[in-house]
Design a protein around this motif. Structure first.
Motif, PDB file in Angstrom:
ATOM      1  N   ASP A  51       0.843  -1.196   0.000  1.00  0.00           N
ATOM      2  CA  ASP A  51       0.000   0.000   0.000  1.00  0.00           C
ATOM      3  C   ASP A  51       0.880   1.249   0.000  1.00  0.00           C
ATOM      4  N   CYS A  52       0.383   2.288  -0.647  1.00  0.00           N
ATOM      5  CA  CYS A  52       1.123   3.553  -0.722  1.00  0.00           C
ATOM      6  C   CYS A  52       0.809   4.370   0.539  1.00  0.00           C
ATOM      7  N   LEU A 108      -0.126  11.270 -13.352  1.00  0.00           N
ATOM      8  CA  LEU A 108       1.195  11.349 -12.738  1.00  0.00           C
ATOM      9  C   LEU A 108       2.283  11.247 -13.802  1.00  0.00           C
ATOM     10  N   PRO A 109       3.554  11.529 -13.411  1.00  0.00           N
ATOM     11  CA  PRO A 109       4.642  11.415 -14.402  1.00  0.00           C
ATOM     12  C   PRO A 109       4.745  10.028 -15.027  1.00  0.00           C
ATOM     13  N   ILE A 110       4.333   8.976 -14.272  1.00  0.00           N
ATOM     14  CA  ILE A 110       4.420   7.627 -14.829  1.00  0.00           C
ATOM     15  C   ILE A 110       3.158   7.245 -15.592  1.00  0.00           C
ATOM     16  N   GLU A 157       7.159   4.477  -5.935  1.00  0.00           N
ATOM     17  CA  GLU A 157       7.021   3.741  -7.197  1.00  0.00           C
ATOM     18  C   GLU A 157       5.711   4.080  -7.893  1.00  0.00           C
ATOM     19  N   ALA A 158       4.646   4.278  -7.100  1.00  0.00           N
ATOM     20  CA  ALA A 158       3.327   4.506  -7.686  1.00  0.00           C
ATOM     21  C   ALA A 158       3.205   5.877  -8.332  1.00  0.00           C
ATOM     22  N   VAL A 159       3.780   6.912  -7.684  1.00  0.00           N
ATOM     23  CA  VAL A 159       3.580   8.275  -8.180  1.00  0.00           C
ATOM     24  C   VAL A 159       4.764   8.809  -8.964  1.00  0.00           C
ATOM     25  N   GLY A 160       5.904   8.128  -8.890  1.00  0.00           N
ATOM     26  CA  GLY A 160       7.056   8.558  -9.682  1.00  0.00           C
ATOM     27  C   GLY A 160       7.864   9.664  -9.037  1.00  0.00           C
TER      28      GLY A 160
END
Length: 1005
Positions: free
Chosen positions: A414-415, A486-488, A438-441
């Protein structure tokens, strides 16, 4: 309100001189409060009990002075009622609280009756005040209990019932909407109607429980399911009691049912969690004690007995029994704490251990205090104890909580993000965990201490900040779904925001926990696409819906059936009899049996059958349906779906043919296949594997526990290790195994295995093949014998050449060097050039002699014959390092004093070959050689950290080094393993059993 003007009280006593005082005394001794009033309502007289109860004098009570005795909250209503009675001139009554002389109030029933004269006019009013305080309190308690019961039944989703046994009439009350789907608080039902609600599978046990409770006069108790009219199923727990007439017949039954659907679901899906919760609740139980110091009796209550591992029956009440349970190491400290509390009149609060009868140790926390007599002597002690064993364990664990928190924070999927709330209402990032990074970059270091709008950009920040502000405003946890660009890339999250308050109560931080639901969103989109494909599939005619009316035998199908059945007449309307005639003759009987087979208990069915088309073609249909029945169990109708599975059937037939062909191919190739489910120890064998091991195919395949009997001990040991490694690491294996057949003959086979995984990727077993290589093994043994003879001949030739080099050529070179030395010494001093030339020739001769000696030792080391394996290898590593200008570290351990010559020679040659190859190809100058003995074998390992190579490719090449090592080891039943990868170094491991089984002393060389 005013009172009537003072007036002389008229006598209402009977005429006669003596009657008035006697009657007055009689009225004064009546326990009720008695009074009289004039026609206008002003009180004329109050008896002595009335005056004593209120504490008023007769003069204070007359007129309207009696109002001073009425409770202020009841006075206005009472006066209004009294005036209405006066106006109507009829008897009346009211309830009100009257103040007692001590200031307390009690409820009274106040009744008034008019007395009329001979003209019908009211001459007086007479009244009584009857104490109904106990009744009123009972009524209030009953009303409160009813209110509480109603609220409890509504809050807990429960219903009650009151049943008249003789008439069969029931009254249902409570939360009928939730339980039965009945939109009412009460409902006139019946036992039969209730039984119809009960799930068919539970009706018998409910009926039996009712009969049992009625017959044996015990409480009715049952847990069962009910089926609401909309088809939903709910679980109930019911408790009830029968009430009986004087003749013993049951008259009525009262009971209550509680909805436990959620509890049942929790029990089914979270049994482990429920067990833990139950243990935690039981562990949190408290117990108390009351110790009478004078008598020595110690009364325990609550969970006190359980806290020390005892039962109430086993406890005698002695204080010594408690001290016997206290841990020996804690008794003095606990005793001192108790004495200190007694001497100083302070509260006792201590933590200590107790020993249970089963030997287990539990922690208790006890609080209590002494109570003292007027003399100051302690009389008794009261206290309470709770089991803090789990808390103690938690405290022990808490010492490492920071590490565990960090581990969870860093490793959870979980983030998690932290936000500081500034005084001016802005939000600043305080940290990210790796999952959030990792999730938001964004990295944690890049965002910590920065405002949200500075990190996320104005567009994204606007949406997230609105949620952050909402969390601060409501002050509690909020949850929501959000989509972020997001960036990713675009991601979807389910986010929970938890506000954290400081000591002043201000929200100074927000903890965010977000779960990336992007994949779930995509799955939902895929599901919608799948549903759309299903709709398109139905529209394109590969399946159709149907309904069959059992009474009329009429079948109605959806329009898609036309493309499947391809009849000339309209297939959407048909009869069961006509359709059965179109079913393939071989399938009619089983089809008819399936159609009529459903029962109320098992209403669903599925069947596959063939249908004949008008053009004589045959199609396969798969029909899934559900039957519906009336109250008597008679079938009413059937609905379902029919799918054209003709293509699937053709594929299945093709697969059966391929399966037969595969079985034949396995038979011809001598390859059997198998599969093992480690969870159930279930094994499946192919037909060829049965033939290979000589087992009757009619017998079930042996379980893994039965496998050792099918292999030699040595083969089973290697297979067992390979299986355990495959289950733990997920690696495949390939082994040469010696199989023991049922007739005790042996066969050689290659056993291959690989992990078998479930849908979640977890290893649940293995699968693989077994190939008969008996003939190949025999050929290899014959070839090995020939190789041994060739190696023996080669070693004999090496020995002869080494001996010639050492004894002949080496000696002659040594003599020649001596002659040159003498020539040098005999030359005159003037022949300096000749002397120098001779000296150069002598040095070269010595070098040649040294090289010849080294070559002789490589061809055949005399140290191996006279000093043993360890000394020979140590000497070789040293000389080899000096010659090649490399560093060779040699270590050894547990080598027997006497090693068979063939094993020593084999391992020595492997060492020579591997070091030569390593120096030539590794590209490094440091090597490690380890010689280690075991109980049954000797192990030789050579390692380097060089360039490495592909062992499989090297074995396929033309080089003879690895092949030579393998052939030498085979002669002594040894094994060679190579672990090497390009640019990752090389490890060569040779294992030779101490009992080699070879008959040639020199063959290993």
């Amino acid at each position: 309100m005013g009172t009537s003007p003072p007036r002389r009280a008229k006598k209402f006593w009977p005429k006669g001189h003596d009657a008035e005082p006697d009657l007055r005394r009689a009225i004064d001794v009546i326990p009720q409060l008695v009074w009289s009033a004039f026609p206008d309502g002003a009180v004329e007289f109050c008896n002595q009990p009335w005056l004593e109860y209120t504490g008023l004098t007769a003069e204070q009570a007359q007129g309207w002075g009696w109002k001073a005795a009425i409770h202020p909250e009841d006075l206005d209503e009472l006066v209004a009622t009294w005036r209405r009675v006066l106006a109507e001139g009829v008897p009346g009554e009211a309830e009100a609280r009257m103040r007692k002389a001590d200031g307390s109030f009690r409820w009274f029933l106040i009744r008034a009756m008019p007395q009329r004269d001979h003209q019908g006019r009211i001459a007086r009013w007479y009244g009584t005040n009857t104490d109904i305080d106990e009744r009123k309190r009972a009524e209030q308690a009953l009303s409160l209990a009813n209110d509480r019961l109603g609220l409890a039944m509504e809050a807990s989703a429960s219903v009650g019932w009151d049943s008249e046994v003789k008439s069969g009439r029931d009254v249902w009350f409570g939360d009928l909407q939730t339980i039965f789907g009945i939109p009412s608080d009460t409902y006139p039902g019946s036992v039969e109607e209730f039984i119809r609600y009960v799930h068919p599978d539970d009706r018998q046990q409910v009926s039996e429980a009712l009969v049992d409770a009625r017959q044996y006069r015990k409480l009715y108790a049952a847990e069962f399911r009910i089926v609401r009219p909309d088809g939903t199923v709910r679980w109930l727990v019911a408790r009830g009691k029968f009430y009986y007439a004087a003749n013993g017949d049951p008259e009525r039954m009262l009971g209550i049912s509680l909805d436990i659907t959620e509890r049942k679901r929790a029990e089914e899906t979270l049994s482990v969690t429920s067990d833990r919760l139950r243990l935690a609740l039981e562990a949190g139980g408290a117990g108390g004690w009351e110790w009478d110091i004078k008598s020595g009796r110690n009364l325990w209550f609550g969970k006190a007995h359980a806290l020390v591992g005892m039962t109430p029956e086993a406890y005698s009440g002695s204080i010594q029994e408690f001290w016997d349970r206290v841990h020996a190491e804690d008794r003095v400290r606990l005793h001192d704490a108790v004495e200190n509390a007694k001497q100083n009149n302070t509260e006792f609060n201590e933590e200590f251990r107790v020993m249970w009868p089963d030997g287990t140790v539990h922690w208790l926390r006890s609080q209590g205090r002494y109570f003292y007599a007027a003399s100051g002597e302690p009389e008794r002690m009261l206290g309470i104890s709770v089991d803090i064993t789990e808390r103690k364990r938690a405290e022990e664990a808490f010492r490492q909580s920071e590490l565990r928190y960090k581990e969870v924070f860093d490793n959870t999927s979980d983030c998690i993000f932290l936000l500081d709330v500034t005084c001016d209402g802005r939000f600043k990032f305080a940290g990210f965990n790796p999952a959030e990074e990792e999730a938001v970059g964004f990295s944690n270091t890049a965002v910590s201490g920065r405002f949200v709008e500075d990190v996320a950009g104005e567009k994204v920040a606007k949406g997230v900040i609105a949620n952050y502000r909402r969390c601060v405003e409501v002050g509690t946890l909020i949850s929501y779904e959000e989509e972020l660009n997001l960036p990713i890339g675009r991601r979807y999250f389910h986010t929970n925001l938890i506000p954290v308050r400081d000591a002043a109560g201000r929200i100074h931080r927000i903890v965010g926990v977000a779960r990336d639901t992007t994949e779930r969103k995509r799955s939902l989109e895929a599901l919608r696409a799948s549903e759309e494909r299903l709709r398109l599939a139905i529209q394109t005619g590969r399946m159709y819906a149907f309904e069959w009316n059992a009474a009329t035998d009429v079948i109605v199908r959806s329009g898609e059936c036309a493309n499947i059945l391809n009849w000339t007449d309209d297939p959407t309307h048909d009869t069961g009899r006509r359709f059965v005639a179109r079913v393939h003759p071989e399938d009619r009987k089983p089809y008819t049996a399936t159609e009529t087979g459903p029962t109320p208990e098992n209403p669903t069915y599925q069947t596959t059958y063939r249908v004949l088309r008008p053009d004589s073609s045959v199609i396969w249909l798969e029909e899934s349906g559900r039957a519906f029945f009336d109250g008597q169990g008679k079938m009413l109708r059937t609905i379902g779906m029919t799918v054209d599975v003709t293509d699937r059937k053709r594929i299945e037939e093709a697969l059966l043919r391929k399966g037969a062909e595969l079985a034949e191919a396995q038979r011809l190739a001598g390859v059997g296949s198998w599969q093992w489910d480690a969870r159930t120890d279930t094994v499946l064998w192919s037909e060829e594997l049965y033939r290979l091991v000589g087992r009757d195919p009619k017998l079930p395949a042996p379980s893994y526990k039965e496998q050792p009997s099918f292999f030699t001990a040595e083969s089973w040991g290697r297979l067992q290790r390979a299986v355990e490694d495959a289950l733990q690491t997920g690696t495949s294996y390939q082994l040469d195994m010696e199989i023991v057949r049922s007739d005790f003959t042996t066969k050689w086979a290659i056993a291959r295995g690989e992990p078998l995984r479930d849908e979640g990727g977890r290893i649940i077993g293995l699968r693989g093949t077994v190939q008969d290589i008996t003939e190949r093994k025999r050929a290899e043994e014959a070839l090995s014998g020939l190789s041994g003879k060739l190696i023996e001949a080669q070693e004999q030739e090496r020995t002869r050449i080494a001996r010639d080099l050492h004894d002949d050529i080496g000696q002659r070179l040594a003599l020649l060097a001596i002659d040159l030395e003498q020539i040098k010494e005999n030359l005159p001093n003037s022949a300096e050039n000749a002397r120098s030339h001779v000296e150069e020739l002598r040095k070269r001769m010595v070098e040649i002699s040294t090289d010849v000696q080294a070559l002789s030792h490589e061809l055949h080391s005399p140290k191996l014959d006279y000093l043993g394996l360890v000394a020979a290898m140590r000497s070789f590593c040293k000389e080899f390092g000096e010659q090649q200008k490399v560093e060779v570290d040699f270590i050894h351990a547990d080598i027997p004093d006497t090693v068979p010559q063939e094993i020593s020679l084999c391992l020595f040659r492997v060492l020579q070959e591997s070091l030569h190859n390593a120096v030539k190809h590794s590209g490094v100058r440091h090597f490690e050689v380890e010689l280690r003995g075991a109980s049954d074998a000797i192990h030789l390992t050579m390692r380097d950290l060089g360039l490495g190579f592909d062992p499989e490719g090297a074995m396929k090449g033309r080089g003879l080094g690895l092949t030579s090592m393998q052939e030498r080891l085979k002669v002594v039943n040894g094994e060679l393993s190579i672990n090497s990868q390009p640019k990752r170094g090389t490890t060569i491991h040779a294992r030779v059993p101490l009992i080699s089984g070879t008959s040639s002393v020199r063959a290993a060389g």
